[in-house]
Design an enzyme around this catalytic site. Structure first.
Site, short mmCIF file in Angstrom:
data_model
loop_
_atom_site.label_atom_id
_atom_site.label_comp_id
_atom_site.label_asym_id
_atom_site.label_seq_id
_atom_site.Cartn_x
_atom_site.Cartn_y
_atom_site.Cartn_z
CG ASP A 147 43.09 44.38 26.83
OD1 ASP A 147 44.20 44.26 27.33
OD2 ASP A 147 42.04 44.35 27.49
CG HIS A 171 43.60 47.97 28.56
ND1 HIS A 171 43.20 49.20 29.02
CD2 HIS A 171 43.79 48.13 27.22
CE1 HIS A 171 43.12 50.06 28.02
NE2 HIS A 171 43.46 49.42 26.91
CE LYS A 286 38.54 43.19 37.76
NZ LYS A 286 39.50 44.25 37.42
CG ASP A 380 42.77 44.72 38.41
OD1 ASP A 380 42.72 44.74 37.17
OD2 ASP A 380 41.80 44.98 39.15
P1 ADQ Z 1 38.66 45.66 34.16
O1 ADQ Z 1 39.15 44.29 34.46
O2 ADQ Z 1 37.32 45.74 33.60
O3 ADQ Z 1 39.65 46.46 33.20
P2 ADQ Z 1 38.80 47.90 36.20
O4 ADQ Z 1 40.02 48.66 35.93
O5 ADQ Z 1 38.51 47.78 37.66
O6 ADQ Z 1 38.79 46.42 35.61
O7 ADQ Z 1 37.59 48.62 35.54
C1 ADQ Z 1 36.28 48.22 35.77
C2 ADQ Z 1 35.33 49.30 35.23
O8 ADQ Z 1 34.01 48.76 35.22
C3 ADQ Z 1 35.34 50.54 36.06
O9 ADQ Z 1 35.30 51.67 35.25
C4 ADQ Z 1 34.05 50.42 36.87
O10 ADQ Z 1 33.43 51.66 37.16
C5 ADQ Z 1 33.16 49.62 35.94
N1 ADQ Z 1 32.20 48.83 36.74
C6 ADQ Z 1 32.49 47.96 37.70
N2 ADQ Z 1 31.36 47.47 38.25
C7 ADQ Z 1 30.35 48.06 37.63
C8 ADQ Z 1 28.93 47.99 37.73
N3 ADQ Z 1 28.33 47.17 38.58
N4 ADQ Z 1 28.22 48.75 36.89
C9 ADQ Z 1 28.81 49.55 36.01
N5 ADQ Z 1 30.13 49.67 35.86
C10 ADQ Z 1 30.89 48.94 36.65
C11 ADQ Z 1 40.86 46.15 32.48
C12 ADQ Z 1 42.00 45.62 33.34
C13 ADQ Z 1 42.29 46.59 34.47
C14 ADQ Z 1 42.59 47.97 33.93
C15 ADQ Z 1 41.51 48.41 32.94
C16 ADQ Z 1 41.91 49.70 32.22
O11 ADQ Z 1 41.70 44.34 33.87
O12 ADQ Z 1 43.38 46.13 35.26
O13 ADQ Z 1 42.63 48.91 35.00
O14 ADQ Z 1 41.27 47.43 31.96
O15 ADQ Z 1 43.13 49.56 31.59
#
Ligand code: ADQ
Length: 740
Positions: A147, A171, A286, A380
């Site tokens: 990252d 990422h 988001k 994203d």
């Molecule tokens: P993020 O920007 O963090 O990741 P995302 O891919 O949606 O975005 O992942 C979020 C994670 O956080 C998911 O596993 C989700 O389950 C968890 N999460 C969300 N809300 C939650 C809550 N209230 N409690 C607990 N867990 C929660 C970055 C990049 C993305 C990319 C990922 C992986 O921005 O585009 O998909 O890395 O490469």
């Protein structure tokens, strides 16, 4: 996966570097306590290290006090914390990572802040990460950097461990050239990444954006078909590796009964109300406010749906120290209040908003219960929530509404794809999803599930590790066709003034300049270029004029010696800088002083007006102290000291360099309006050639030859002398300019 099925590339130990360790440390009553870090990276990678073992290097989330250590005994992999001070945290993390890179990489250029002190801290912390990994990694390990926080760490690692296998995965999205070049340190970051052997992105378009950037900003030679970047003397593989999730884990969690959803006071009686679910880190990328507005639009335009549907928005707190995130939280709170205030009845609230972190089992239960997942980021990298929702659809299939701006939309095309800025389109998609028949829902969800089950996170890791195990190939000499593409339109119907450095450009560098003789093939190639009526050649060198003339031995070209202080050519009068005589006796004095300190294999090349102290034959450990001493003597004598390849140049302090010499030659030979009818190509391998590259920027095509361990002002890079010969051969055989 059983041990015996593991591919060979997976046998290597993996050293993971990421900004955060997979958990944050809090100081509690029992001492240091671990809490799982939120976010996609940890969700994806932590299960992998649990299964495979390895080392995870990262920031633990707090400053450890003297004597405090992290207890990782309960983990099946080792952890190595990297200390980051409070001040560094402000500049490296909140500053450069989150106020500069995060918005820029998501193409939110209006949110991007540029602060030199932030970049300085970023460099400093990245160096520390690189050094920690260089110390820890075994010689066969794969070092996997994750990252945007660590884009410079590969450079420190490469300098310390030239032979290590270094890979990087981004990422986030990688934006277009037009956006990325806004960054004042764009070249530094691109160059940092090119110190890896493998660079991975989520999807094809990010790969293309990156290749455009390294080609246009660094002059790298890009092979788009094979996804290779030839940069200096190294070749780097770049490819798309769309990340997946641990599908079975989520599927299993969703299958578990009874449901425990602590966060939602779930009614004992089954409800007829439909649930639309949003789950995100609280981040402006988001699109949570846009989503709430789209839902408001939906309630306004489909009034029959009021009291039949609820939007449950779950947001996990994130980066709450950054002001944009605090503002976003206030905006969402206000919007939720506004929509609820507008549509709520005594028995129904349209939006339920939960601000907090949930266990996987709780999230899985929510995913399973939702009829619709509304995953509408403004941009994203991938988006794991869309994939987790799909994995949890174990009973009555729900519908995924997905933003076209998420990397996930590249493959998850059975979702209802929307533009999150288009409130009408999103509202219509919500309506369509809620009224979709079971047949269609089932077909769409079955396709989505089978793809995500197949392309799970294990497969992602396997593909990435396999790609990282492909041995690095030698850099390739550009083809005739590539030279034609780069230079054909530039030269079209113009006369060419070609400038070529000697050592390291026309001949490989050797331990003694006397041994750097020109090959017969290269001489013939130069002669063929010079024989063309539309081409004039100058060989420009740090050697003395007569020396370089003898080494090349062609009468039909111009020579410039002593870094441009002397010029002798077929088409221009002999030139020697007017101040040189004044310095010739002082050069002799300086040579005497330098001879007094010379030792162990070092020697001094005396070129009448300039001197070169060569240290190549000295033991490396002794070179630096001699060079430091020599620099002092040169400065004390009133001369300029310039670093060169394993050497130090002493030059009289005359405001003259290779750049000015080139201008002198061009004006004398072609007249003051030379730039209207002459095209210039300059080839060089040295710091002294950088003067010419800078001078000629925008006026010429310039090529820096050799390793790419420093930035260059040249337009392109060539790996070695063979590539120079190939370019000269192309010049010799190109179509002749007709108008001359
Ligand atoms: P993020 O920007 O963090 O990741 P995302 O891919 O949606 O975005 O992942 C979020 C994670 O956080 C998911 O596993 C989700 O389950 C968890 N999460 C969300 N809300 C939650 C809550 N209230 N409690 C607990 N867990 C929660 C970055 C990049 C993305 C990319 C990922 C992986 O921005 O585009 O998909 O890395 O490469």
């Amino acid at each position: 996966m059983t041990q015996s099925k593991i591919h060979r590339s997976e046998d290597r130990a993996v050293v993971v570097l990421s900004n955060r360790l997979p958990f944050a440390i809090k100081r509690g009553p029992q001492g240091l306590e671990k809490q799982v870090s939120p976010g996609g990276l940890v969700s994806a990678l932590e299960p992998v290290l649990r299964k495979r073992g390895g080392t995870w290097i990262g920031w633990p989330g707090i400053s450890l006090k003297t004597g405090e250590t992290l207890n990782g005994r309960d983990l099946p992999y080792s952890i190595q914390p990297v200390a980051v001070s409070e001040e560094e945290l402000e500049h490296y993390y909140h500053g450069f990572s989150n106020r500069t890179l995060w918005p820029l990489l998501h193409s939110f250029s209006q949110n991007t802040q540029f602060a030199p002190e932030d970049f300085k801290a970023y460099e400093q912390v990245n160096r520390r990460f690189g050094e920690t990994a260089a110390k820890l990694a075994g010689s066969d390990d794969m070092i996997w950097i994750h990252d945007y926080h660590l884009m410079l760490a590969p450079s420190t690692l490469r300098a310390r461990r030239p032979k290590a296998t270094i890979a990087f995965f981004l990422h986030t999205p990688f934006p277009s050239y037009d956006i990325f070049r806004l960054l004042p340190w764009d070249q530094e970051l691109l160059q940092g990444l090119l110190d890896c052997d493998l660079i991975g992105f989520h999807i094809e378009s990010y790969v293309h954006n990156f290749l455009d950037c390294v080609e246009r900003r660094l002059g790298a030679h890009v092979d788009r078909q094979r996804r290779l970047v030839h940069y200096g003397d190294r070749t780097i593989r770049v490819d798309a590796f769309p990340i997946g999730i641990d599908f079975a884990l989520y599927e299993q969690a969703a299958t578990l009964k009874p449901l425990v959803v602590k966060a939602v006071d779930s009614p004992q009686e089954p409800s007829s109300e439909q649930m639309i679910l949003g789950v995100d880190r609280l981040d402006y990328t988001k699109g949570i406010p846009e989503r709430i507005r789209a839902f408001e639009h939906f309630l306004e335009h489909y009034p029959e749906q009021r009291e039949k549907v609820t939007l449950l928005q779950v947001a996990v707190p994130s980066r709450s120290e950054v002001s944009e995130y605090q503002e976003l939280k206030r905006e969402i709170d206000a919007l939720v209040g506004q929509v609820n205030g507008r549509f709520a009845t005594a028995s129904w609230s349209p939006i339920r908003y939960l601000y907090g972190s949930f266990e996987r089992e709780e999230l899985a239960a929510l995913y399973r219960e939702a009829q619709v997942a509304l995953v509408t980021p403004l941009r994203d990298g991938m988006n794991l929530v869309a994939k987790e929702f799909v994995a949890c659809q174990v009973e009555d299939p729900g519908v995924l509404i997905l933003s076209r701006m998420a990397g996930a939309a590249d493959t998850m095309h059975e979702a209802l794809l929307v533009n999150p800025y288009n409130l009408e389109e999103t509202a219509a998609a919500i309506h369509r999803a809620l009224s979709m028949e079971e047949n269609e829902r089932g077909s769409r969800m079955a396709a989505l599930r089978s793809r995500e089950r197949r392309n799970n996170v294990e497969r992602w890791v396997r593909r990435f590790l396999e790609a990282s195990a492909i041995p690095a190939s030698a850099p390739e000499v550009p083809s005739h066709h590539e030279f034609q593409t780069w230079l054909g339109p530039f030269l079209h119907q113009h006369r060419l003034a070609l400038f070529v450095d000697y050592d390291g450009t026309l001949t490989p560098l050797c331990e003694h300049p006397a041994k750097a003789t020109l090959s017969e093939d290269m001489r013939l190639t130069l002669r063929n270029c010079a024989a063309r009526p539309d081409t004039d050649i100058t060989v420009i060198s740090g050697r003395a004029l007569n020396d370089v003339q003898e080494m090349v031995g062609l009468s039909e070209i111009t020579y410039s010696g002593n870094h441009g202080l002397e010029i002798n050519g077929a088409h221009i009068p002999h030139f020697q800088h007017e101040d040189l005589d004044h310095y010739s006796s002082r050069t002799v004095e300086l040579a005497k002083s330098l001879h007094e300190i010379i030792q162990g294999g070092a020697w001094l090349e005396e070129k009448a007006y300039t001197l070169t102290l060569h240290v190549r034959a000295m033991p490396q450990a002794e070179q630096e102290s001699l060079l430091t001493r020599a620099r002092e003597i040169i400065h004390d004598a009133g001369f300029q000291a310039r670093d060169a390849h394993c050497a130090l140049e002493a030059r009289p302090p005359i405001g003259w360099d290779k750049g000015r010499a080139v201008l002198h030659i061009l004006r004398t030979h072609y007249g003051p309006s030379w730039s209207e009818h002459v095209r210039v190509i300059y080839l060089g391998d040295d710091q002294t050639d950088e003067d010419a590259f800078r001078f000629l920027a925008g006026l010429a095509m310039t090529f820096r030859v050799g390793p790419a361990n420093t930035l260059t002002a040249a337009s392109r890079r060539l790996p070695n002398v063979s590539a120079v010969e190939a370019l000269l051969n192309w010049i010799a055989s190109r179509p002749e300019a007709e108008c001359l």
